[in-house]
Design a protein around this motif. Structure first.
Motif, PDB file in Angstrom:
ATOM      1  N   LEU A  71       1.076  -1.501   0.109  1.00 48.30           N
ATOM      2  CA  LEU A  71      -0.159  -0.460  -0.044  1.00 48.30           C
ATOM      3  C   LEU A  71       1.449   1.630  -0.180  1.00 48.30           C
ATOM      4  O   LEU A  71       1.314   1.326   0.671  1.00 48.30           O
ATOM      5  N   ARG A  72       0.604   2.480  -1.490  1.00 56.08           N
ATOM      6  CA  ARG A  72       1.533   3.275  -1.160  1.00 56.08           C
ATOM      7  C   ARG A  72       1.574   4.290   0.389  1.00 56.08           C
ATOM      8  O   ARG A  72       0.078   4.560   0.666  1.00 56.08           O
ATOM      9  N   GLY A  73       2.086   4.495   0.511  1.00 55.94           N
ATOM     10  CA  GLY A  73       2.712   5.515   2.461  1.00 55.94           C
ATOM     11  C   GLY A  73       2.930   3.900   3.447  1.00 55.94           C
ATOM     12  O   GLY A  73       2.985   5.038   3.909  1.00 55.94           O
ATOM     13  N   MET A  74       2.606   3.220   3.051  1.00 55.46           N
ATOM     14  CA  MET A  74       2.377   2.242   3.880  1.00 55.46           C
ATOM     15  C   MET A  74       3.867   1.696   4.501  1.00 55.46           C
ATOM     16  O   MET A  74       4.723   0.632   3.238  1.00 55.46           O
ATOM     17  N   LEU A  75       4.427   1.668   5.668  1.00 56.92           N
ATOM     18  CA  LEU A  75       5.539   1.725   5.524  1.00 56.92           C
ATOM     19  C   LEU A  75       5.738  -0.271   5.592  1.00 56.92           C
ATOM     20  O   LEU A  75       6.974  -0.472   4.751  1.00 56.92           O
TER      21      LEU A  75
END
Length: 333
Positions: A71-75
């Protein structure tokens, strides 16, 4: 000298020692030799395998198609997010439903911990557990299905039980983390071969150790009740054995613990009266006729019985009286 008996000795005492909010010791005694392990082992198995709890069984994450996605933006990758989610323990509040769905949404740079999942429906038991780290560009929206169950169910068996857009999770339902029992020898009268069971029960905080233990005992008795269909157990029902009446527990108090005068105690002791229940089962005439019991001693004993709620000539209900007689026979055997 060993005595011959025709019934096993019934243990009389249970103690509960709270070690912490999630750890307690349950101590029961005295058991005849061999009986302690006979009861302790199945109780431990039931505690570990049959304690009920809630577990996430499925998750749906907006913008995610499967557990190996990102998921974009989740480390964290989704697989790591799922592992972290499965490590969080949940309490469900205000409902008797066995399954609920809860929704969450997080925006902006944030380290999301288990405590952030608390709401009016659920409460987490390990608030500091890490779930995910998101940056300012991330919107993390997800739904969790929480289910009550027992034991362990792999995700493969859950897949057909949930909507198609959810990712199934391995479900670990048991709130019990660890159960240990120790058996110690103890002396009863002149016999050193009686036994004491010491259970140490640890839970994750979803329920208390004592609640888990009570549930396990209930499960054991419910499993045994199948024999009611084959044998006539109306005279010795399992229901009667699950809980000893409170009156019986109080009436097996020893005479020496009643703080009577030496003269009154000695009169009772020389007559072989060792327990409060023996006095309560006597009529007024029988108490007055106790050998060497003078009027002052009788008055003292009468006052003591009155203060304990069992005045002289008090009539116990027959069900309690019969249980008390059996108990006293075992204690004095």
């Amino acid at each position: 000298m060993r005595k011959i008996t025709d019934t096993p000795f019934l243990p009389t005492d249970v103690e509960i020692e709270k070690v912490s909010d999630t750890v307690s010791k349950i101590i029961a005694y005295p058991f005849e030799s061999g009986y302690a392990v006979t009861l302790a082992h199945p109780l431990r198995r039931i505690l570990m395998s049959s304690s009920k709890g809630f577990s996430p069984i499925a998750v749906r994450i907006a913008g995610v198609k499967h557990e190996f996605d990102s998921l974009r933006g989740m480390l964290e990758d989704v697989a790591v997010f799922i592992i972290n989610l499965k490590n969080i323990g949940f309490k469900v509040r205000g409902t008797t439903e066995s399954q609920i769905e809860v929704e969450y949404s997080f925006d902006g740079a944030k380290e999301i911990k288990a405590i952030d999942l608390n709401n009016s429906f659920v409460e987490v038991v390990n608030e500091d557990a890490h779930l995910a780290t998101i940056n300012s560009d991330c919107n993390l929206s997800f739904s969790i299905i929480l289910q009550r169950g027992i034991g362990y169910v792999p995700s493969e068996e859950i897949r057909d039980l949930i909507p198609a857009d959810y990712i199934p999770l391995d479900a670990f339902f048991s709130p019990v983390k660890k159960v240990i029992y120790d058996i110690e020898k103890m002396l009863v009268e002149d016999n050193p071969n009686y036994e004491k069971i010491i259970f140490t029960v640890e839970t994750d905080g979803e329920i208390t150790p004592v609640e888990a233990f009570k549930e396990a005992v209930s499960v054991m008795y419910s499993q045994m009740s199948v024999f009611n269909k084959v044998f006539d157990l109306s005279d010795v029902s399992l229901a009667e054995t699950t809980e000893e009446p409170a009156e019986v527990k109080s009436l097996v108090q020893k005479i020496e613990d009643l703080n009577l005068s030496a003269r009154s105690f000695n009169s009772l002791d020389r007559s072989g009266i060792k327990y409060l229940g023996e006095l309560v089962l006597m009529s007024e005439a029988e108490v007055k006729n106790i050998k060497n019991l003078g009027k002052k001693s009788y008055d003292e004993i009468s006052e003591k019985l009155e203060s304990l709620g069992f005045p002289v000539d008090y009539t116990l209900p027959e069900s309690i009286a019969s249980t008390l007689r059996r108990k006293l026979e075992q204690l004095k055997a």
